[in-house]
Write an enzyme that holds these catalytic residues in place. Structure first.
Site, short mmCIF file in Angstrom:
data_model
loop_
_atom_site.label_atom_id
_atom_site.label_comp_id
_atom_site.label_asym_id
_atom_site.label_seq_id
_atom_site.Cartn_x
_atom_site.Cartn_y
_atom_site.Cartn_z
N HIS A 203 -1.57 -1.23 -9.90
CA HIS A 203 -2.15 -2.06 -8.84
C HIS A 203 -2.63 -3.40 -9.40
O HIS A 203 -3.80 -3.77 -9.28
CB HIS A 203 -3.30 -1.34 -8.14
N GLU B 68 -5.78 6.33 -6.11
CA GLU B 68 -6.00 5.43 -7.23
C GLU B 68 -7.44 5.56 -7.74
O GLU B 68 -8.34 5.83 -6.95
CB GLU B 68 -5.72 3.98 -6.81
N ARG C 38 0.85 -1.18 0.00
CA ARG C 38 0.00 0.00 0.00
C ARG C 38 0.89 1.24 0.00
O ARG C 38 1.89 1.30 0.72
CB ARG C 38 -0.93 0.04 1.22
#
Length: 330
Positions: free
Chosen positions: A291, A271, A242
């Site tokens: 991601h 994001e 993260r």
């Protein structure tokens, strides 16, 4: 939602319409399922879209579910997902009688995330994306990369994924050193790994550091500017966990200062990253991926089997992996 009857399910943010092609999708055959391939942030639009559904399936943290939205979904009784849930207002769910079921996959690591981590390690050390880009510009070799053999791999966080990545490092003949909580370091040494003598030594000695911590209040911003300042100018920081583990803006400033010399990241402070002027995207010494650590067909099939099992269990009156038991009717 009477026990054992068809559940109206909304699956959100399936960008590439992947879920209906998974073998585990058959687990929802008796239910009424609608899959949304676009993404909505607007609460008003989301409320209109979701008002008639009994259950939501969330794909990680792509959509935030907060009280202003929950209050407008009177039929909603279940949110089913996997992994952590900072995007869900669990307290509001409890007050409104919405059960949150989330399997934190304590049983198995995400091998997909570990594999991507290792792909980023090799890509960063050998500058593979930069070499490809050079050829596409009509040039030949661009600079000289680094071998990983004999280098020190620092694994920050000795959990399920960190343990797998440490094993990859050993397979590539790297010297592996662990930094974690005191309990994590004890587990690591019991398993035969070396724990760093100190936090400072961990950052100073590692040629590659890979972060493998869950983002909770205690770990938010756990990697500081001072930590990164101890890294070598030739070192690589990899983050597939993260972005919030590193303080806001800290990584960009550290890279500009030259310590670490490189970074490879799969996660970002905000994001999705749609701004091509994002500072990380503009750095030649940074590899960015969107991601995708968990985004493989194999991983999704494993994860969504758990998510769908939670829906069926709830429908049968035996809810599992309940985050907020207070939401269950007495």
């Amino acid at each position: 939602m009477p026990k054992g009857e068809s559940v109206r399910i909304a699956i959100l943010d399936d960008y590439f319409d992947t879920i209906r092609g998974l073998s585990c999708f058959a687990m929802l055959s008796r239910h009424d399922v609608t899959i949304f391939n676009d993404h909505l942030d607007d609460t008003e639009l989301l409320a209109r879209r979701l008002v008639d559904f009994d259950a939501l399936v969330l794909i990680r943290e792509r959509t935030e579910v907060r009280e202003p939205l929950l209050a407008r979904l009177p039929r909603l009784r279940l949110i089913s997902q996997r992994s952590v849930y900072p995007h869900i207002d669990v307290d509001a769910c409890t007050r409104l009688g919405v059960v949150v079921s989330s399997d934190l996959h304590a049983d198995t690591p995400s091998y997909a995330a570990a594999e991507l981590t290792w792909g980023l390690v090799l890509s960063g050390m050998r500058a593979i994306p930069q070499q490809v880009a050079s050829m596409r510009r009509g040039h030949w070799q661009q600079g000289v990369g680094h071998s990983v053999r004999g280098k020190t791999l620092g694994v920050y966080g000795y959990g399920r994924i960190g343990q797998v990545v440490a094993g990859y490092g050993r397979a590539f003949a790297m010297d592996v050193v662990i930094w974690s909580s005191e309990a994590g370091r004890q587990r690591a040494t019991s398993d035969g790994w070396a724990a760093a003598a100190s936090r400072e030594a961990f950052f100073e000695s590692s040629d590659v550091i890979s972060l493998h911590l869950r983002l909770v209040d205690a770990t938010r911003g756990v990697v500081s500017a001072a930590d990164l300042g101890h890294m070598k100018p030739s070192s690589l920081l990899v983050n597939t966990s993260r972005a919030g583990l590193v303080g806001p803006g800290v990584l960009v400033e550290a890279l500009r200062a030259g310590r670490p010399g490189m970074a490879a990241v799969d996660v970002f402070e905000h994001e999705p990253v749609m701004d091509v002027d994002d500072p990380l995207l503009g750095m030649d010494n940074v590899i960015c991926t969107p991601h995708i650590g968990y985004v493989t067909h194999e991983e999704w099939n494993l994860q969504f089997a758990d998510v769908f099992d939670q829906i069926n269990a709830f429908d049968e009156g035996r809810p599992i992996n309940v985050v907020n038991p207070g939401a269950l009717a007495p």
